[in-house]
Motif scaffolding. Structure first.
Motif, PDB file in Angstrom:
ATOM      1  N   GLU A 120      10.954   5.200   9.005  1.00  0.00           N
ATOM      2  CA  GLU A 120      12.128   4.488   8.498  1.00  0.00           C
ATOM      3  C   GLU A 120      11.678   3.358   7.590  1.00  0.00           C
ATOM      4  O   GLU A 120      10.995   2.437   8.029  1.00  0.00           O
TER       5      GLU A 120
ATOM      6  N   PRO B   3      13.946   1.425   5.315  1.00  0.00           N
ATOM      7  CA  PRO B   3      15.164   1.031   4.602  1.00  0.00           C
ATOM      8  C   PRO B   3      14.890  -0.096   3.622  1.00  0.00           C
ATOM      9  O   PRO B   3      14.183  -1.052   3.940  1.00  0.00           O
ATOM     10  N   GLY B   4      15.415   0.033   2.438  1.00  0.00           N
ATOM     11  CA  GLY B   4      15.269  -1.022   1.441  1.00  0.00           C
ATOM     12  C   GLY B   4      13.983  -0.952   0.650  1.00  0.00           C
ATOM     13  O   GLY B   4      13.737  -1.802  -0.194  1.00  0.00           O
ATOM     14  N   VAL B   5      13.173   0.066   0.903  1.00  0.00           N
ATOM     15  CA  VAL B   5      11.949   0.222   0.123  1.00  0.00           C
ATOM     16  C   VAL B   5      12.216   1.291  -0.935  1.00  0.00           C
ATOM     17  O   VAL B   5      12.621   2.400  -0.616  1.00  0.00           O
ATOM     18  N   ARG B   6      12.002   0.919  -2.184  1.00  0.00           N
ATOM     19  CA  ARG B   6      12.248   1.872  -3.259  1.00  0.00           C
ATOM     20  C   ARG B   6      11.130   2.905  -3.316  1.00  0.00           C
ATOM     21  O   ARG B   6       9.987   2.609  -2.987  1.00  0.00           O
ATOM     22  N   LYS B   7      11.514   4.108  -3.754  1.00  0.00           N
ATOM     23  CA  LYS B   7      10.554   5.201  -3.886  1.00  0.00           C
ATOM     24  C   LYS B   7       9.326   4.756  -4.669  1.00  0.00           C
ATOM     25  O   LYS B   7       8.191   5.056  -4.320  1.00  0.00           O
TER      26      LYS B   7
ATOM     27  N   LYS C  57       8.025  -4.053   0.714  1.00  0.00           N
ATOM     28  CA  LYS C  57       9.454  -4.085   0.998  1.00  0.00           C
ATOM     29  C   LYS C  57       9.987  -5.439   0.570  1.00  0.00           C
ATOM     30  O   LYS C  57       9.424  -6.465   0.928  1.00  0.00           O
ATOM     31  N   THR C  58      11.031  -5.394  -0.227  1.00  0.00           N
ATOM     32  CA  THR C  58      11.627  -6.652  -0.660  1.00  0.00           C
ATOM     33  C   THR C  58      13.048  -6.726  -0.136  1.00  0.00           C
ATOM     34  O   THR C  58      13.747  -5.727  -0.033  1.00  0.00           O
ATOM     35  N   THR C  59      13.445  -7.904   0.249  1.00  0.00           N
ATOM     36  CA  THR C  59      14.817  -8.114   0.712  1.00  0.00           C
ATOM     37  C   THR C  59      15.283  -9.423   0.107  1.00  0.00           C
ATOM     38  O   THR C  59      14.556 -10.092  -0.608  1.00  0.00           O
TER      39      THR C  59
ATOM     40  N   ARG D   2      16.453  -9.301   8.341  1.00  0.00           N
ATOM     41  CA  ARG D   2      15.587  -8.313   7.701  1.00  0.00           C
ATOM     42  C   ARG D   2      14.290  -8.991   7.266  1.00  0.00           C
ATOM     43  O   ARG D   2      14.283 -10.142   6.889  1.00  0.00           O
TER      44      ARG D   2
ATOM     45  N   SER E 180      10.573  -8.838   4.996  1.00  0.00           N
ATOM     46  CA  SER E 180       9.976  -8.259   3.803  1.00  0.00           C
ATOM     47  C   SER E 180       8.475  -8.502   3.841  1.00  0.00           C
ATOM     48  O   SER E 180       7.986  -9.297   4.625  1.00  0.00           O
TER      49      SER E 180
ATOM     50  N   ASP F 106      17.762   7.910   1.648  1.00  0.00           N
ATOM     51  CA  ASP F 106      18.539   7.033   2.540  1.00  0.00           C
ATOM     52  C   ASP F 106      17.634   6.201   3.459  1.00  0.00           C
ATOM     53  O   ASP F 106      17.952   6.003   4.635  1.00  0.00           O
ATOM     54  N   GLY F 107      16.520   5.756   2.942  1.00  0.00           N
ATOM     55  CA  GLY F 107      15.655   4.890   3.743  1.00  0.00           C
ATOM     56  C   GLY F 107      14.768   5.611   4.738  1.00  0.00           C
ATOM     57  O   GLY F 107      14.142   4.990   5.577  1.00  0.00           O
TER      58      GLY F 107
END
Lengths: 145, 132
Positions: A55, A57-61, A79-81, A98, A100, A124-125
């Motif tokens: 999982e 979530p919020g990490v771009r490909k 991972k950036t938030t 969250r 990062s 979808d994360g």
């Protein structure tokens, strides 16, 4: 252990229980991966192949890099938030749960994988990495003469 | 935040609901950031594995309720060997203050992150009063 459920209402419940039982398993323990390393991995078997699901979530490909060498797989990324991306300056934070940062994790698999045929998809994360078992590593059926 | 911190796993928090669930499956509380801009409140929640059409967002009696369901069919025919996290649906509720305009709630889903933009009512937006 099969995941063919008779009752669809019970399917998730049974799946959760199966996953819980395995959380104590030591399948990847011998590898260089430490406990609590990000991202958390679930490892599945499908036929001869191994599928690693994680999982993110919020990490771009584009922010994920996957490398394979021999029987070792490395998953790294950033991972950036936070409001810096989504909102202009001057927004106030009410709640921050969250996290990062960077992640870099390597796992050694107990089987040999065909590095050329590894396939990864991220939707979808959820990052899923399909690791086909190397042809020469597959068990061979021995006919009884 | 683009800092050099290394990430650690956050253990998923199980949802403890007031009413008992009628289904045996566990629900999890999505990790959420909430921040306020000049004209809106942004609620950013992590719902990995949830497709766009499996999310329900409802506003009832000043409560914003988000329910996001995962698709277990994707795991069909897969035998778990080793696990570090469990999977389940997500649900979380928030009480809305009277500053939120019920009609101006927008949602977007990207990379497993659901962003809700709750518009503030016009009166609640900061206004500078000129002295005559």
């Amino acid at each position: 252990m099969s995941l063919l459920f008779a009752d669809p209402f019970d399917a998730l419940f049974q799946f959760q229980q199966t996953l819980d039982q395995l959380r104590a398993s030591r399948w990847l323990e011998a590898g260089p991966s430490g406990g609590g390393a990000y991202p958390p991995l679930n490892v599945f078997r499908k036929g001869h192949d191994v599928i690693i699901v994680t999982e993110v979530p919020g990490v771009r490909k584009a922010d994920i890099s996957i490398e394979a060498k021999g029987d070792t797989l490395r998953i790294a990324g950033t991972k950036t938030t936070g409001p810096e991306e989504a909102a202009p300056q001057g927004s106030s934070i009410h709640r921050r749960e969250r996290r990062s940062g960077h992640f870099d994790r390597a796992v050694t698999l107990p089987i040999e994988i065909d590095a050329e045929k590894i396939r990864a998809e991220c939707r979808d994360g959820i990052l899923a990495i399909h690791l086909p078992r190397a042809e020469h590593d597959k068990p061979r059926a021995i006919p009884i003469a | 935040m683009t800092d050099a911190r290394s990430l650690e796993v956050q253990e998923k928090k199980e949802l403890v609901s007031k009413g008992e669930k009628t289904v045996p499956a566990r629900y999890y509380v999505p990790t959420t950031d909430i921040y306020e801009t000049a004209d809106a409140l942004k609620v950013v929640m992590e719902v990995p594995g949830v497709a766009r059409d499996a999310i329900d967002i409802k506003v009832e009696d000043d409560t914003l309720r988000v329910e996001a369901r995962i698709d277990t069919a994707k795991y069909d025919g897969m035998e778990p060997l080793y696990t570090e996290y469990n999977v389940g649906h997500f649900a979380r509720s928030f009480s809305l203050s009277h500053h939120i305009d019920r009609q101006r709630i927008a949602a977007a889903l990207e990379d497993g992150v659901l962003t809700l933009t709750l518009g503030k009512v016009q009166q609640a937006e900061p206004r500078r009063i000129e002295i005559q």
